[in-house]
Write a protein that holds these residues in place. Structure first.
Motif, PDB file in Angstrom:
ATOM      1  N   ARG A 157      15.079  52.508  41.797  1.00 41.84           N
ATOM      2  CA  ARG A 157      15.182  51.481  40.780  1.00 41.84           C
ATOM      3  C   ARG A 157      16.081  51.878  39.618  1.00 41.84           C
ATOM      4  N   ALA A 158      16.317  53.139  39.423  1.00 37.70           N
ATOM      5  CA  ALA A 158      17.172  53.582  38.326  1.00 37.70           C
ATOM      6  C   ALA A 158      17.621  55.001  38.621  1.00 37.70           C
TER       7      ALA A 158
ATOM      8  N   GLY B 109      18.039  58.785  38.738  1.00 35.68           N
ATOM      9  CA  GLY B 109      17.138  59.876  38.372  1.00 35.68           C
ATOM     10  C   GLY B 109      15.696  59.634  38.725  1.00 35.68           C
ATOM     11  N   LEU B 110      15.347  58.412  39.179  1.00 34.99           N
ATOM     12  CA  LEU B 110      13.955  58.116  39.527  1.00 34.99           C
ATOM     13  C   LEU B 110      13.763  58.279  41.023  1.00 34.99           C
TER      14      LEU B 110
ATOM     15  N   PRO C 174       8.419  51.798  37.188  1.00 33.08           N
ATOM     16  CA  PRO C 174       8.870  50.842  36.173  1.00 33.08           C
ATOM     17  C   PRO C 174       8.197  49.489  36.351  1.00 33.08           C
TER      18      PRO C 174
ATOM     19  N   TYR D  92      13.825  45.307  33.629  1.00 34.51           N
ATOM     20  CA  TYR D  92      12.698  46.208  33.470  1.00 34.51           C
ATOM     21  C   TYR D  92      12.376  46.392  32.003  1.00 34.51           C
TER      22      TYR D  92
ATOM     23  N   PRO E  42      12.055  48.314  28.852  1.00 32.07           N
ATOM     24  CA  PRO E  42      12.756  49.561  28.499  1.00 32.07           C
ATOM     25  C   PRO E  42      11.812  50.600  27.919  1.00 32.07           C
ATOM     26  N   ASP E  43      12.191  51.829  28.071  1.00 30.01           N
ATOM     27  CA  ASP E  43      11.447  52.942  27.487  1.00 30.01           C
ATOM     28  C   ASP E  43      11.653  52.902  25.974  1.00 30.01           C
TER      29      ASP E  43
ATOM     30  N   ASP F 167      13.902  55.731  24.907  1.00 22.96           N
ATOM     31  CA  ASP F 167      15.252  55.723  25.461  1.00 22.96           C
ATOM     32  C   ASP F 167      15.500  54.373  26.128  1.00 22.96           C
TER      33      ASP F 167
ATOM     34  N   SER G  31      17.827  52.971  27.327  1.00 25.45           N
ATOM     35  CA  SER G  31      18.738  52.918  28.468  1.00 25.45           C
ATOM     36  C   SER G  31      18.001  53.153  29.787  1.00 25.45           C
ATOM     37  N   ARG G  32      16.764  53.592  29.712  1.00 23.31           N
ATOM     38  CA  ARG G  32      15.971  53.853  30.908  1.00 23.31           C
ATOM     39  C   ARG G  32      14.768  52.918  30.910  1.00 23.31           C
ATOM     40  N   PRO G  33      14.258  52.554  32.083  1.00 22.00           N
ATOM     41  CA  PRO G  33      13.028  51.747  32.118  1.00 22.00           C
ATOM     42  C   PRO G  33      11.813  52.597  31.777  1.00 22.00           C
TER      43      PRO G  33
END
Length: 354
Positions: free
Chosen positions: A106-107, A109-110, A244, A258, A260-261, A264, A266-268
Motif C-alpha cells: 500500500r505504500a 516501505g510497508l 493503513p 489513506y 495520514p500519519d 509524517d 507523507s506516510r499513511p
C-alpha cells in the motif's frame, strides 16, 4: 407478609382509627357503667357488641391494606438466548489487515497486507453467529465517538444481516479518539433491562474490536457487567504490525485516500491491534478471547450454550406476590352476620314493646 394497600394507608388510618376508638370507648364505658350498677349479674351483651364492632373495624382495615405473601412459580419464565454484538466502528476498524485478501503493497516501505478491512471480518462474524443460534434474540450496540443501540433486541435474524451489510466505519472528520469502553454504559443498561424483563434468558455478549485506544482517559472496567453475562467472547481483529486505513466521508469509495500519519503526513497512519487490551476485556467479562483472522466458522463459540442447565439453576422461577384477603374477609362476614342478627333482635324487641 407485606401489604399491597389497595386502599391507601392514610385513608385506612383516617377512617378506621376514629371509629375503632369510638367502639373501644363505648365498650369500656358501658362495661364500667354497668359494673357500678349490677356488678356480677350485669348483662354483658352491650359491651360485647361494641367489642365485636371494634374487631369488625380492625378486620375491614386489614382487608383494605390487602396483605400479601411471596410465592414462587417454578419454570414460569421463558427460556431462550439473547445475543449482544458490541461492535467497534472507529476508523481503525478500516485497517486493511484482515482476511484472505490478495497481499498488496500500500505504500513504500510497508509490508504487504491483505486488502480486506477489519470491519469486513466483523460483518462476517455477526452474520455467522446469528446463524449459529437460530431462534435467538439479537441486539447490536455500536460505538465510535459515541455509543448507541443500533438494533434493539429482536428475533429477526434478517435484521441482523441487514445491519451487518450496511455498517460502516465512522466519518473520519468526526473522529474524536477511540475508547474501548465507550459502549459500556449503553450495554449495561440494555443487559439490566433484559434481565428484569426475562430473567430466564441466557445472555451472550460478543465484543468485536481491534482493542486500540487513542483517547487519554483510562478505560473503565467491564467487570461490573460480568454477573449479567452468561457467555460469549471477545473477538479481536487486526495485527500487531498494523495496517493503513482509508478515509471515509459518508460515501463508499474503494480508492479513497489513506488517513495520514500525524507525525509524517507523507506516510499513511498505521493502526495496530492491541491484543493485551482485548484479553483484559475478556477477563473482565469472564469470556474467552479469540483472534479472528479470516472467515472461519464461529459455531464453536456458542457450542456450550445449555438451556437445560439454565432452567435448572433457578433463574426461570418467577417470584410474585399473592393477596391473602380471604381469611380476613371471612372473619368480616361472620362479624357482619352477628351484627345483623343483633340488629334484628333489637328491632324485634322494640316492635314488641310498642
Amino acid at each position: 407478609m407485606s401489604a399491597r394497600a389497595v386502599v391507601p394507608v392514610v385513608v385506612v388510618l383516617v377512617t378506621a382509627l376514629p371509629v375503632l376508638g369510638l367502639c373501644i370507648a363505648q365498650a369500656l364505658g358501658l362495661g364500667l357503667r354497668r359494673g357500678r350498677v349490677r356488678r356480677s349479674d350485669a348483662p354483658r351483651a352491650g359491651t360485647w357488641t361494641w367489642w365485636r364492632r371494634a374487631a369488625l373495624v380492625v378486620v375491614l382495615g386489614v382487608v383494605g391494606l390487602t396483605p400479601t405473601v411471596a410465592v414462587t412459580q417454578a419454570g414460569g419464565a421463558r427460556v431462550g438466548v439473547q445475543l449482544w454484538f458490541v461492535v467497534d466502528r472507529t476508523g481503525s476498524m478500516a485497517a486493511e489487515d484482515w482476511g484472505p485478501g490478495d497481499p498488496v503493497v500500500r505504500a513504500p516501505g510497508l509490508a504487504p497486507v491483505p486488502a480486506v478491512q477489519r470491519l469486513d471480518g466483523v460483518r462476517h462474524d455477526v452474520v455467522s453467529l446469528a446463524g449459529d443460534v437460530p431462534g435467538a434474540f439479537y441486539s447490536v450496540v455500536a460505538f465510535a465517538d459515541e455509543a448507541g443501540t443500533q438494533l434493539p433486541l429482536t428475533d429477526d435474524a434478517t435484521a441482523v444481516r441487514a445491519w451487518a451489510q450496511t455498517v460502516t466505519q465512522e466519518v473520519t472528520a468526526g473522529s474524536a479518539g477511540t475508547r474501548r469502553d465507550r459502549a459500556l454504559e449503553v450495554l449495561e443498561r440494555s443487559l439490566r433491562d433484559a434481565q428484569d424483563r426475562d430473567p430466564g434468558m441466557v445472555r451472550l455478549v460478543f465484543y468485536l474490536s481491534d482493542g486500540e485506544q487513542t483517547a487519554d482517559e483510562e478505560p473503565g472496567t467491564f467487570a461490573s457487567i460480568a454477573p449479567l453475562v452468561d457467555g460469549g467472547a471477545v473477538l479481536g481483529y487486526g495485527t500487531p504490525a498494523g495496517a493503513p486505513m482509508r478515509t471515509y466521508d459518508g460515501t463508499v469509495d474503494p480508492e479513497a485516500d489513506y488517513i495520514p500519519d500525524p507525525d509524517d503526513p507523507s506516510r499513511p497512519a498505521l493502526s495496530r491491534a492491541d491484543e493485551p487490551a482485548l484479553r483484559q476485556v475478556a477477563a473482565e467479562l469472564g469470556v474467552p478471547y479469540v483472534h479472528r483472522d479470516g472467515p472461519t466458522s464461529t459455531a464453536d463459540l456458542v457450542a456450550d450454550v445449555d438451556l437445560d442447565a439454565v432452567a435448572a439453576d433457578g433463574r426461570t422461577d418467577v417470584s410474585a406476590r399473592r393477596d391473602v384477603v380471604w381469611p380476613f374477609a371471612l372473619a368480616a362476614g361472620v362479624l357482619l352476620a352477628a351484627e345483623a342478627w343483633t340488629w334484628a333482635r333489637a328491632s324485634s324487641r322494640w316492635r314488641r314493646r310498642r
